[in-house]
Write a protein that holds these residues in place. Structure first.
Motif, PDB file in Angstrom:
ATOM      1  N   VAL A  32      42.904  26.825  62.936  1.00 38.58           N
ATOM      2  CA  VAL A  32      42.728  27.116  64.360  1.00 38.58           C
ATOM      3  C   VAL A  32      44.082  27.197  65.052  1.00 38.58           C
ATOM      4  O   VAL A  32      44.307  28.061  65.914  1.00 38.58           O
ATOM      5  N   ALA A  33      45.021  26.336  64.673  1.00 38.53           N
ATOM      6  CA  ALA A  33      46.360  26.368  65.267  1.00 38.53           C
ATOM      7  C   ALA A  33      47.070  27.678  64.938  1.00 38.53           C
ATOM      8  O   ALA A  33      47.745  28.269  65.797  1.00 38.53           O
ATOM      9  N   VAL A  34      46.923  28.154  63.713  1.00 39.51           N
ATOM     10  CA  VAL A  34      47.510  29.438  63.323  1.00 39.51           C
ATOM     11  C   VAL A  34      46.900  30.565  64.163  1.00 39.51           C
ATOM     12  O   VAL A  34      47.611  31.430  64.692  1.00 39.51           O
ATOM     13  N   ALA A  35      45.576  30.552  64.304  1.00 40.22           N
ATOM     14  CA  ALA A  35      44.907  31.587  65.083  1.00 40.22           C
ATOM     15  C   ALA A  35      45.300  31.517  66.555  1.00 40.22           C
ATOM     16  O   ALA A  35      45.511  32.548  67.201  1.00 40.22           O
ATOM     17  N   ALA A  36      45.407  30.305  67.094  1.00 51.38           N
ATOM     18  CA  ALA A  36      45.777  30.145  68.501  1.00 51.38           C
ATOM     19  C   ALA A  36      47.182  30.676  68.757  1.00 51.38           C
ATOM     20  O   ALA A  36      47.437  31.342  69.780  1.00 51.38           O
ATOM     21  N   ALA A  96      37.227  29.524  70.425  1.00 51.38           N
ATOM     22  CA  ALA A  96      37.610  28.909  69.149  1.00 51.38           C
ATOM     23  C   ALA A  96      37.911  27.437  69.379  1.00 51.38           C
ATOM     24  O   ALA A  96      38.343  27.036  70.457  1.00 51.38           O
ATOM     25  N   ARG A  97      37.660  26.648  68.354  1.00 50.72           N
ATOM     26  CA  ARG A  97      37.959  25.219  68.414  1.00 50.72           C
ATOM     27  C   ARG A  97      38.040  24.676  66.999  1.00 50.72           C
ATOM     28  O   ARG A  97      37.502  25.267  66.058  1.00 50.72           O
ATOM     29  N   ALA A  98      38.710  23.532  66.852  1.00 50.91           N
ATOM     30  CA  ALA A  98      38.682  22.818  65.585  1.00 50.91           C
ATOM     31  C   ALA A  98      37.368  22.055  65.489  1.00 50.91           C
ATOM     32  O   ALA A  98      36.822  21.604  66.495  1.00 50.91           O
TER      33      ALA A  98
END
Length: 397
Positions: free
Chosen positions: A303-307, A171-173
């Motif tokens: 992405v931050a939420v998923a990370a 995953a990435r932004a």
């Protein structure tokens, strides 16, 4: 949390889906199976017929808060399966060799957990989207008037991605999947006897020159901001005959780029090349476009939420292998929501997607659903009500 019984039932259900794949836009039976399974979970609302055969279940807290959408895909592929498994496709020339059956099962697992421990605020939407494989489904869903009632603030999806370690998430932004489209170029002239080709108007030389000229519009290499690629996927000149000089031809080209705007520019350039070549040769020209996919761009906040969710669940993640050249129509959900696509590894040596020997590994069900549930809880919390007890929550497999 899922129980062993849950996993057994979800695995059986996933395998039943695998036996009965349906192509894009034809997912009547699959949608019916999903709707029946969702009804057993008693969500606040079930929507059917979204963008075709799409199905959505809404788990609404009744309290103010965001709408969080989780997406899976209903459709299979026009590929003959070559797997020696008891749950192999029963339909010749059709198969679930892209993992969509597994994605649906992961989303149903999330539904079980949402049913047992309701969200505390806002609402969770489980969307089973039609017609992902041809790029038409997501756009049809968001254009459906009924979608306005479930329009999300956040949107998440998981797609299995062979080549990555089991249970690892890429995953990435930013860019995840390239924009792409299919362009059919049809040229028309005049047939003639093969002994007197000058009496006709053949498109053969035009096709021969167009192929390298179209390919030159793109370039091979890493997917960066300037990435563009043109792939000739099919060519036909005339009919299979030794006695007739051809009068018609067609070319299929797949155009691919790192952004929607660049794809528009690439299409304009390709059409311009074909128009100039046809004009110089005195040929008629027609275009047809299909399988258009928007670029999938991951929102940094999503992405931050998923990370954070993956970190809390002890699931490893990184950016290796991203962005991808392949396309995915999840990108259109990011037009109106903070969206993130997560790529879940089934093992480095697992058969590739769209290969005839691919099958979703059932051991990924608790991994993917755990990611979804943690995201749901982090954004929506959970009510203090006790679990639903022993009432049956599972569909019959």
């Amino acid at each position: 949390m899922l129980t062993g019984t849950d996993l057994d039932e979800l695995t059986a259900f996933r395998r039943e889906l695998h036996r009965h794949p349906e192509l894009s836009g034809q997912e009547v039976g699959t949608a019916s199976m999903i709707a029946a399974a969702l009804r057993d979970l008693s969500p606040s609302r079930i929507l059917t017929g979204l963008g075709g055969h799409g199905v959505a279940a809404v788990f609404d807290s009744g309290r103010e808060g965001p709408t969080v959408l989780f997406r899976a895909e209903l459709d299979g592929l026009p590929i003959e399966e070559r797997n020696d498994i008891a749950w192999a496709s029963l339909h010749a020339g059709k198969s679930h060799v892209c993992g969509h059956d597994g994605h649906m099962a992961m989303l149903l697992a999330l539904g079980r957990m949402a049913a047992r421990r309701p969200v505390a605020r806002g609402r969770a939407v489980l969307l089973f989207q039609p017609a992902e494989e041809d790029g038409s489904g997501a756009l049809a869903v968001i254009r459906d008037p009924a979608f306005a009632a479930i329009r999300p603030d956040w949107a998440f999806a998981i797609h299995v991605l062979p080549g990555h370690p089991f249970g690892h998430v890429a995953a990435r932004a930013g860019l995840i999947n390239c924009a792409s489209m299919g362009l059919r170029i049809a040229l028309s002239g005049k047939t003639a006897h093969a002994a007197d080709p000058g009496a006709g108007l053949s498109p053969a030389r035009t096709v021969a020159s167009l192929i390298p000229d179209l390919e030159a519009l793109g370039r091979d290499g890493p997917v960066d901001e300037g990435f563009r690629l043109v792939t000739i996927t099919h060519a036909r000149i005339g009919e299979p005959s030794f006695g007739v000089a051809p009068g018609e031809a067609e070319l299929y080209a797949t155009l691919r780029s790192a952004s929607d705007a660049q794809l528009d520019d690439l299409e304009t350039a390709a059409r311009g090349l074909a128009a100039a070549a046809a004009r110089d040769a005195g040929l008629g020209l027609r275009f047809e476009t299909c399988d258009r996919f928007a670029a999938s761009i991951n929102d940094p906040e999503a992405v931050a939420v998923a990370a954070a969710a993956m970190g809390a669940a002890g699931i490893t993640h990184g950016e290796a292998g991203l962005p991808m050249r392949a396309s995915e129509d999840f990108g259109v959900f990011g037009w109106g929501a903070k969206a993130a696509m997560l790529c879940l590894g089934p093992g480095e040596d697992h058969p590739a997607l769209h290969n005839p020997d691919y099958d979703f590994p059932d051991a990924l069900l608790p991994v993917g659903s755990a990611i979804f549930e943690r995201i749901m809880r982090d954004l929506l919390g959970h009510a203090d009500a006790p679990p639903a007890g022993d009432r049956p929550l599972a569909p019959e497999a």
